[in-house]
Write an enzyme that holds these catalytic residues in place. Structure first.
Site, short mmCIF file in Angstrom:
data_model
loop_
_atom_site.label_atom_id
_atom_site.label_comp_id
_atom_site.label_asym_id
_atom_site.label_seq_id
_atom_site.Cartn_x
_atom_site.Cartn_y
_atom_site.Cartn_z
N PRO A 111 44.85 49.21 64.19
CA PRO A 111 43.98 49.92 63.54
C PRO A 111 44.23 50.95 62.55
CG PRO A 111 44.19 51.03 65.72
CD PRO A 111 44.95 49.67 65.67
N GLY A 112 45.65 51.06 62.34
CA GLY A 112 46.33 51.99 61.58
C GLY A 112 47.21 53.18 61.86
N GLY A 113 47.37 53.18 63.24
CA GLY A 113 48.31 54.28 63.90
C GLY A 113 49.71 54.44 63.23
N CYS A 229 54.25 46.80 72.31
CA CYS A 229 53.75 47.85 73.40
C CYS A 229 53.60 47.17 74.61
CB CYS A 229 52.31 48.33 73.08
SG CYS A 229 51.13 47.01 72.87
C1 LIG Z 1 49.91 45.86 67.92
S1 LIG Z 1 48.37 45.53 67.03
C2 LIG Z 1 48.89 46.79 65.70
C3 LIG Z 1 48.73 48.12 65.89
C4 LIG Z 1 49.06 48.82 64.48
N1 LIG Z 1 50.32 48.71 64.17
C5 LIG Z 1 48.67 50.52 64.95
O1 LIG Z 1 49.86 51.10 65.09
O2 LIG Z 1 47.71 50.92 64.88
C6 LIG Z 1 48.81 44.14 66.15
C7 LIG Z 1 47.98 43.56 65.22
O3 LIG Z 1 48.38 42.44 64.55
C8 LIG Z 1 47.36 41.64 64.24
N2 LIG Z 1 47.66 40.29 64.19
C9 LIG Z 1 47.01 39.35 65.03
N3 LIG Z 1 47.58 38.00 64.59
C10 LIG Z 1 48.47 38.49 63.81
C11 LIG Z 1 49.23 37.39 62.55
N4 LIG Z 1 49.12 36.08 62.98
N5 LIG Z 1 50.00 37.90 61.81
C12 LIG Z 1 49.72 39.52 61.56
N6 LIG Z 1 49.33 40.09 62.37
C13 LIG Z 1 48.44 39.63 63.42
C14 LIG Z 1 46.09 41.94 65.18
O4 LIG Z 1 44.78 41.53 64.90
C15 LIG Z 1 46.43 43.59 65.52
O5 LIG Z 1 45.58 44.25 64.71
#
Ligand SMILES: C[S@@+](CC[C@H](N)C(=O)[O-])C[C@H]1O[C@@H](n2cnc3c(N)ncnc32)[C@H](O)[C@@H]1O
Length: 487
Positions: A111-113, A229
């Site tokens: 979500p953009g953290g 995480c």
């Molecule tokens: C761990 S979360 C990211 C959290 C974000 N960086 C933050 O700090 O708020 C991983 C993200 O990767 C996305 N995701 C899922 N499959 C993906 C793919 N094949 N390539 C890139 N991103 C992907 C998910 O939808 C999710 O939003």
């Protein structure tokens, strides 16, 4: 909380009995609430609630209690972000390794953290592309980016392969990859239900695919920041080893203090099955950084939810950003649909290029212009620079992104300061009553002098222009105001 048995067995073998006991104990405690102040948008913001500083980030705080952030107008205005403390370690990494302007990509950004943290910490003149392939999650990402208020950002909605095919190149890429989410167990019961050994293996594969695409978008000498995480070594040390062996990366040493309680490579801890394979042996020499709840447990320690991070360098010499941008020319495109461009809404509007995208007018800073043009040829660009206005039939309305932008000219719109109760009504997209002497037209409504958004004063009523998708949905109205920060 009942941990999955296979998780418990695997993690105990990986951590050893002592660390596992502390870890398992900490998993049963309530999660601490942390916030991070937006020092770019409001340098004077300070904590009002009892809180202690995050050791590795001076704008991050652990709160003594968990307030209802939803009912704080300053939260909606983007003056702070709720983010657990381990993730704020990214600031330490960027400060150490990125000291001149760069083009950065956050490949998995919703979500953009981490994107909003990176945006605050990157050197002036840097650009940030925040990408998220999921169509609904990219909307939340865009909302948080708009609230952050920085103009040198583009939001895209693509898979890593599409980003690679676009030909865009970056000097820093963050891959905060989707993972098995073991660090989310305390906050999200679904993460426990969805956990399985099979899923860990699938995640490892997907993470390698994402990194392999990102690697091709990285310029020689560039940095790839890999993070998860989750705790297991398959998605962490084994993947870092794979990146080094298959892609030729080297890991970099991040400066950390002893009392930050950051752990290193877990494959050098008591033996697991994995220590016999070549990737695992190799990984023991690597610089990796682990935040594990319960590690070096002592009274007063505050833990986040867990994070793994490694900083990897691609061989070669990095090209400075200024060489590329200095040749760009400013362009003020004239309106192609009969509307004149209200450049006076922005401070220093001469620095922006104005571009119509369907029914929206975007103000794009020169540092972002060539990346935007290249992206627009093949990618789904959700936002770039500042969304200035939207056409509605024959007229237009100023956009929410403008209200929250640090570039909004203070004299562009008449302002009306709202009481707390009216601010909550406004953010719920309900009708508010303006003072009788308010001029007709667009009015910027503020709370504690901080912009919340626009209304259109029609004289006999005010139309609430707050975006419907962003509104507070709760019908509960708190009796007492909790002042979380002061401005
Ligand atoms: C761990 S979360 C990211 C959290 C974000 N960086 C933050 O700090 O708020 C991983 C993200 O990767 C996305 N995701 C899922 N499959 C993906 C793919 N094949 N390539 C890139 N991103 C992907 C998910 O939808 C999710 O939003």
């Amino acid at each position: 909380m009942v941990l999955p048995e296979a998780f418990e067995n695997y993690t105990r073998a990986m951590m050893g009995d002592d660390l596992f006991a502390h870890f398992a104990h900490s998993m049963q405690q309530d999660a601490t609430a942390f916030v991070r102040l937006n020092h770019y948008k409001c340098p004077t913001a300070k904590m009002a609630l009892a809180a202690s500083k995050v050791p590795w980030y001076e704008y991050g705080y652990a709160l003594d209690a968990r307030p209802a952030f939803t009912f704080d107008p300053l939260f909606h205005a983007g003056l702070y972000y709720v983010q657990e403390q381990s993730s704020m370690f990214l600031a330490q990494v960027l400060r150490q390794f990125v000291q001149s302007p760069v083009r950065m990509l956050d490949m998995c950004a919703a979500p953009g953290g981490k994107s909003t943290l990176a945006r605050l910490e990157l050197p002036k003149g840097s650009t940030l592309v925040c990408n998220e392939p999921n169509r609904s999650r990219v909307q939340i990402l865009n909302e948080n980016i708009q609230k952050c208020g920085h103009p040198e950002v583009m939001v895209t909605n693509n898979y890593p392969k599409e980003i690679r095919q676009s030909g865009l190149k970056f000097q820093v890429i963050l891959c905060d990859v989707p993972c098995s989410g073991e660090g989310m167990f305390r906050k999200n019961a679904n993460a426990i239900d969805e956990w399985s050994v099979d899923n860990v293996n699938k995640c490892q594969q997907l993470q390698r695919e994402i990194v392999a695409e990102a690697w091709q978008c990285l310029e020689p000498g560039g940095l790839l920041i890999y993070s998860t995480c989750t705790f297991n070594t398959k998605e962490n040390e084994e993947n870092v080893a794979w990146i080094c062996q298959e892609l030729g990366a080297t890991t970099l040493k991040v400066k950390v203090e002893e009392d930050w309680n950051i752990m290193g490579n877990l494959l050098s801890a008591p033996a697991t099955e994995d220590t016999t394979n070549k990737e695992s042996k190799h990984s023991s020499a690597f610089n990796v950084y682990r935040f594990i709840p319960g590690y070096q447990d002592k009274p007063g320690n505050i833990y986040g939810e867990g994070l793994f991070m490694a900083v990897l360098r691609k061989e070669g010499t990095v090209q400075s950003m200024t060489e590329k941008t200095s040749k760009q020319k400013m362009r003020h495109q004239l309106s192609d649909n009969g509307q004149s461009i209200p450049t006076h809404w922005l401070q220093e509007s001469q620095h922006f290029n104005f571009t119509w995208v369907k029914n929206e007018l975007w103000a794009i800073p020169p540092s972002l212009q060539s990346q935007y043009e290249q992206a627009a040829r093949s990618l789904r660009v959700i936002a770039a620079g500042i969304n200035l206005l939207q056409l509605k039939g024959k007229s237009f309305i100023p956009s929410q992104g403008l209200a929250l932008s640090s570039c909004l000219s203070p004299s562009a719109f008449p302002r009306v300061e709202l009481s707390y109760a009216d601010a909550i009504q406004y953010l719920g997209r309900n009708t508010i009553t303006l003072p009788p002497n308010t001029p007709q037209g667009f009015i910027l409504v503020t709370y504690q002098n901080v912009a919340l958004g626009f209304v259109k004063n029609m004289g006999n009523r005010a139309n609430n222009l707050y975006p419907s998708e962003w509104r507070i949905r709760s019908t509960h109205s708190p009796e007492n105001i909790t002042q979380i920060i002061t401005v």
